[in-house]
Each structure stands twice: as C-alpha cells, then as structure tokens.
Design an enzyme around this catalytic site. Structure first.
Site, PDB file in Angstrom:
ATOM      1  N   LEU A  44     -13.953  62.312  78.394  1.00 55.73           N
ATOM      2  CA  LEU A  44     -14.145  63.256  77.284  1.00 55.73           C
ATOM      3  C   LEU A  44     -14.444  62.508  75.999  1.00 55.73           C
ATOM      4  O   LEU A  44     -13.834  61.485  75.706  1.00 55.73           O
ATOM      5  CB  LEU A  44     -12.873  64.095  77.113  1.00 55.73           C
ATOM      6  CG  LEU A  44     -12.803  65.074  75.940  1.00 55.73           C
ATOM      7  CD1 LEU A  44     -12.002  66.325  76.330  1.00 55.73           C
ATOM      8  CD2 LEU A  44     -12.178  64.445  74.681  1.00 55.73           C
ATOM      9  N   ASN A  46     -14.955  63.232  71.674  1.00 59.11           N
ATOM     10  CA  ASN A  46     -14.911  64.227  70.594  1.00 59.11           C
ATOM     11  C   ASN A  46     -15.472  63.632  69.313  1.00 59.11           C
ATOM     12  O   ASN A  46     -16.607  63.123  69.338  1.00 59.11           O
ATOM     13  CB  ASN A  46     -13.533  64.909  70.478  1.00 59.11           C
ATOM     14  CG  ASN A  46     -12.342  64.003  70.349  1.00 59.11           C
ATOM     15  OD1 ASN A  46     -12.128  63.131  71.161  1.00 59.11           O
ATOM     16  ND2 ASN A  46     -11.543  64.195  69.326  1.00 59.11           N
ATOM     17  N   ASP A  47     -14.791  63.671  68.208  1.00 57.84           N
ATOM     18  CA  ASP A  47     -15.372  63.408  66.893  1.00 57.84           C
ATOM     19  C   ASP A  47     -16.234  62.142  66.795  1.00 57.84           C
ATOM     20  O   ASP A  47     -15.818  61.079  67.266  1.00 57.84           O
ATOM     21  CB  ASP A  47     -14.264  63.213  65.846  1.00 57.84           C
ATOM     22  CG  ASP A  47     -13.159  64.232  65.941  1.00 57.84           C
ATOM     23  OD1 ASP A  47     -13.282  65.183  66.719  1.00 57.84           O
ATOM     24  OD2 ASP A  47     -12.155  64.069  65.228  1.00 57.84           O
ATOM     25  N   TYR A 106      -7.082  57.381  66.441  1.00 61.51           N
ATOM     26  CA  TYR A 106      -7.685  58.660  66.084  1.00 61.51           C
ATOM     27  C   TYR A 106      -8.836  58.488  65.084  1.00 61.51           C
ATOM     28  O   TYR A 106      -9.204  57.371  64.729  1.00 61.51           O
ATOM     29  CB  TYR A 106      -6.603  59.600  65.529  1.00 61.51           C
ATOM     30  CG  TYR A 106      -5.850  60.365  66.606  1.00 61.51           C
ATOM     31  CD1 TYR A 106      -5.995  60.047  67.951  1.00 61.51           C
ATOM     32  CD2 TYR A 106      -4.999  61.422  66.274  1.00 61.51           C
ATOM     33  CE1 TYR A 106      -5.303  60.770  68.936  1.00 61.51           C
ATOM     34  CE2 TYR A 106      -4.312  62.134  67.248  1.00 61.51           C
ATOM     35  CZ  TYR A 106      -4.470  61.798  68.579  1.00 61.51           C
ATOM     36  OH  TYR A 106      -3.795  62.515  69.542  1.00 61.51           O
ATOM     37  N   SER A 107      -9.344  59.608  64.576  1.00 65.09           N
ATOM     38  CA  SER A 107     -10.597  59.572  63.824  1.00 65.09           C
ATOM     39  C   SER A 107     -10.503  58.840  62.500  1.00 65.09           C
ATOM     40  O   SER A 107      -9.440  58.772  61.879  1.00 65.09           O
ATOM     41  CB  SER A 107     -11.100  60.998  63.595  1.00 65.09           C
ATOM     42  OG  SER A 107     -11.620  61.483  64.806  1.00 65.09           O
ATOM     43  N   ASP A 166      -7.472  61.345  59.761  1.00 65.29           N
ATOM     44  CA  ASP A 166      -8.932  61.344  59.633  1.00 65.29           C
ATOM     45  C   ASP A 166      -9.415  60.861  58.264  1.00 65.29           C
ATOM     46  O   ASP A 166     -10.187  61.553  57.578  1.00 65.29           O
ATOM     47  CB  ASP A 166      -9.533  62.737  59.945  1.00 65.29           C
ATOM     48  CG  ASP A 166      -8.998  63.336  61.230  1.00 65.29           C
ATOM     49  OD1 ASP A 166      -8.551  62.564  62.094  1.00 65.29           O
ATOM     50  OD2 ASP A 166      -9.009  64.579  61.360  1.00 65.29           O
TER      51      ASP A 166
END
Ligand code: FRU
Length: 484
Positions: A44, A46-47, A106-107, A166
């Site tokens: 998967l 994502n961002d 994370y982002s 983020d």
C-alpha cells in the site's frame, strides 16, 4: 491471513525476501495497475512526501507499507525525475529504524538547504500500552540519495494531543518555519500549528495559524503552503469538517484556501478565501505542492483515501499517486494543468469523431475533446458492449454541468456516493483533457479550472469509448507510453 496489529508492525527485517518478491510480482502483473502514474512497487502507498527540487532533479517520496494492502509500518520510498513524468525508483529512503519512528516514518517534506536535501517528518512511536508519541524528526539526504543524521526536533506541546504530524518545511526572510497538522487537547479541534527556527535545530512554537473563522473538524492532516503566482495557497485535509462550512462528499476532503499574504510571525493568512475542494472527483488526498526556484508551483496528490478499501486490496496492493499538476492563478481561480512533459508519452495521435470514439483501447490513453455549446449527453469510458459496465462523464453544455459517474465501475466506497458533479458556465464549449491509466481517470476540465480524479474497476476487457448519441465535438486521442 489476518492482519493483526502485531503483523502490521512487524519489523521489515522479519519478512523474507521471497514474500516481498511475490508481492512485487502481484502488484506489477495486475490488470488494474497504473503504467504511467507512480504506483506501489508492492503493498500500500499513501501520501506523497518530500516533493522537491534538489541537485537539478525533481524528487518525490511516498508513504509505503510494502507487505500488504493495509496501513502498517510506514516508510518513505524515493523516486527522482528530470521531467516530472519519467521517475527512477531509488528504493527505501526513510526507514522506521529508530526508537522515535519505531511505529512508522510518517509524512513530511523536504527542501534543498546548503547542497543537501533537508527532510522533516513525523516519527510515530507507541509504547507497550499502545500510547502514541509523535516526534518531529529531521534528516539529511546527500546527492547520492543517502539519508542520515536523524535528529528529534520537537514533540507535541502540552496543549496538543498525540495527533500532531506532517510537518512542511518553509523558508521566509532568512528564517525557517514548519507547519503541522494538530488537534488541541481542550476542544479536540483541528488546527495548523506554526513553528520557527533560525538554525533548523532549535525550534519554538508560534501558535495556530489563523486562516478561517470556522471550526476545522477534529483534525487537520497534511497542511501544505505554496505560492501560486503570488497567492499564498494553503492545501490541507480537514477531518470531521461540518458540511455546512464547505460542501464535500469524500470521507475526508482535501481542501484549499488562498489569501493575499502569509505572515508566519503573526500566524495569519490574510484575506482567506472560502474553503474549496482541491479536486472535484472521488479519491484525491494529502496533496503536496512546492515552489521551484523560479516560483513555478507543482502539486502531486495521493489517489486514495484513509479508512477506505479498494478492490485491489485482495491482490495485496493499493493506491497510486496522481500525475504532477502545474498550479497557476487566472482571473481569481486556481488552475491545475498537466506538465508539458506528459506530452512526451503520447503515441499514435488520431483525430477522433463520430459517436464511437474507440471500440477498443489499451486502457492507457489521453483523450482531449472540445464539446460544442448547447448539448447534453454522456461519454462512456471503459465500457462493455451493453454499457452495463463503464465510467461515465455526463455533460450539459447548455445549463453548464458535468458529472463523473462511477456507479457502473465496480464497487468502491459506495457509501460516499457514486457521482461527483461540478457547475460550469452555461452555453459554453466544454474542454476535457482526459487521462486514463487502467484503473485511474483524471479529467482536466476547461484548462484546469477543475480536476476530477477517480479510481474505477470495470472488467479490464471493457475498453470502449462511446457517446450515448451523436455529439458535436472535436478531439484527439493518443495511446500513452508506460513509464513504470
Ligand atoms: C494521511 C496520514 C498522515 C500520516 C500518514 C501516515 O494520509 O494519515 O497524517 O502522516 O498518513 O501514513
């Protein structure tokens, strides 16, 4: 196989190479896989993260969970490009390999500073009781793509919950600033939190950015500020936003406001516009944009949504990124256009006319048409013979309306509606630049005044393009070359 928490957060080193190769093959061989969009190598994605220009090349990373179609232990995978269309995969770049990013890198964002690429992202840490601490972490990438020197910069201050992530790195008047998505402890509302540093190591909080009088739901993810032809433009993802504030249909919207001036010291976006959807389709989220040294603004989006399943989950891969969109401002409107280099993918140019545009396509094409005023009809794409499967564009150039309808395009997120609609100028020509890449459609409307993006999952052999009746239009069709 059941995706237990333990399994999702298993260190990458505990998976064996063969499993990963199988997953890569499964993703590569799928009939629904994208061929000219950034797509998962496995699992998967994502961002988009760290979208930037460094060492005379474009860079983008994406959030990746390589071992299945679930949100597990996240890392950044790195791609670079000379033209924003052909990307080279440089592999895993930011790994969840320290205590402070133990449960996911994370982002975050990136910016060239003194000959290196400065990265800033959120380290997701959880303790034995599953209590989360988000750490804002920096790292440096050299010209060979090596990422090192991870350093924790700051944590959530007392008034902010564990929903604090983020960071976007920005520079103004000789200072650095970071904006982050945050949830306050007292009311549990979403905010954009502003931080400042003169040396990238010592950071102080300036406060919540003032850009709207309205309540921004319970959390804001992925805030991103970019200058578009002199207009500061704030792109962000409010979660739980009341629909009376701004209308949207997706589970969580990706919205933007523009202002006349950004003042980080005062935490103020001056003269903010009302909130608008960045994309008028189904699946755009977490858009990142940045300015080139000459000011040009480029954006790239995740095509996928949090808390949403897609049919390819059962093939163990999910989602993709959008094509890169060039942002500009004209007559008070934000425009998004394909980058020039996308034209280098065009093959076998054909003028098209008649009710049937194509009886058969490869599933990988651009169709650019101008529909004359005062007509109403439906353009079916990815259709079969009896039209029981298709993704449809319903247009009315008299009243001025366009609908993207995926009710016959396989089951995706039915609970959030199967149509998306935009209002257009009445009695006007309608210009559609349609990009199809197997299971993704991006429709640029009237030279980028709107973009409607969506995934669709008709059977792969549904490859007709046909109008429901004779329509007065002109158009061109190209097959698109693969880049992935
Ligand atoms: C948005 C998001 C971010 C977070 C990342 C984790 O899709 O939830 O807020 O940093 O994904 O993968």
């Amino acid at each position: 196989m059941e995706w237990t928490r333990e399994k999702r957060y298993l260190p990458y080193s505990k998976w064996n190479a063969e499993e990963l190769l199988d997953l890569q093959a499964e993703a590569a061989n799928s009939d629904y896989q994208m061929r000219y969009h950034l797509r998962p190598i496995s699992g998967l994605i994502n961002d988009p993260n760290g979208f930037s220009y460094f060492n005379n090349e474009y860079h983008v990373f994406y959030q990746s969970y390589p071992f299945g179609a679930v949100h597990g232990l996240k890392s950044w995978v790195h791609f670079k490009s000379n033209d924003l269309v052909h990307w080279t995969n440089l592999g895993l770049a930011v790994k969840p390999d320290t205590k402070t990013d133990s449960h996911g890198a994370y982002s975050g964002s990136a910016k060239e500073i003194n000959g290196k690429l400065f990265l800033i992202y959120t380290g997701n840490h959880r303790d034995q009781n599953w209590i989360r601490t988000p750490y804002q972490i920096s790292a440096w990438m050299d010209k060979n793509g090596k990422v090192e020197d991870k350093k924790v910069l700051f944590k959530n201050p007392d008034n902010i919950t564990e929903h604090f992530r983020d960071p976007q790195i920005l520079e103004k008047d000789g200072n650095y600033y970071a904006i982050l998505g945050a949830q306050d402890k007292a009311q549990k509302h979403g905010h954009i939190d502003v931080w400042k540093s003169s040396d990238l190591e010592n950071w102080e909080e300036l406060g919540f950015l003032n850009f709207s009088d309205e309540e921004m739901g319970y959390m804001i993810e992925c805030p991103n500020l970019v200058q578009v032809d002199g207009h500061p433009t704030l792109i962000f993802c409010p979660q739980g936003l009341d629909k009376s504030i701004a209308d949207y249909q997706n589970i969580y919207p990706n919205m933007y406001v523009t202002g006349s001036k950004i003042d980080f010291e005062q935490c103020q976006l001056t003269n903010p516009s009302k909130l608008q959807n960045f994309d008028d389709g189904f699946d755009v989220y977490a858009t990142q944009a940045f300015n080139m040294p000459d000011g040009t603004a480029y954006a790239i989006s995740w095509i996928g949504l949090p808390d949403t399943t897609y049919p390819t989950d059962k093939e163990n891969w999910a989602n993709c990124l959008s094509q890169v969109k060039k942002l500009s401002f004209k007559d008070g409107k934000l425009l998004q256009q394909p980058v020039d280099a996308i034209k280098t993918l065009r093959r076998n140019e054909e003028n098209v006319d008649g009710q049937t545009i194509k009886e058969n396509t490869t599933g990988q094409y651009e169709l650019k048409i101008k529909i004359k005023p005062n007509q109403a009809g439906t353009l079916y794409l990815a259709a079969n013979n009896d039209l029981s499967q298709n993704i449809a564009l319903k247009f009315d150039t008299k009243q001025g309306q366009l609908i993207l309808d995926r009710s016959k395009a396989g089951k995706v997120s039915v609970s959030y509606g199967e149509t998306r609609q935009i209002a257009l100028e009445g009695n006007s020509e309608l210009d559609l630049d349609i990009f199809v890449d197997h299971s993704v459609i991006e429709v640029f409307v009237n030279n980028g005044e709107h973009v409607m993006t969506g995934r669709f999952f008709t059977n792969p052999d549904c490859q007709r393009i046909i109008f429901d009746h004779e329509i007065d239009y002109t158009g061109k069709f190209w097959n698109m070359e693969s880049t992935m």
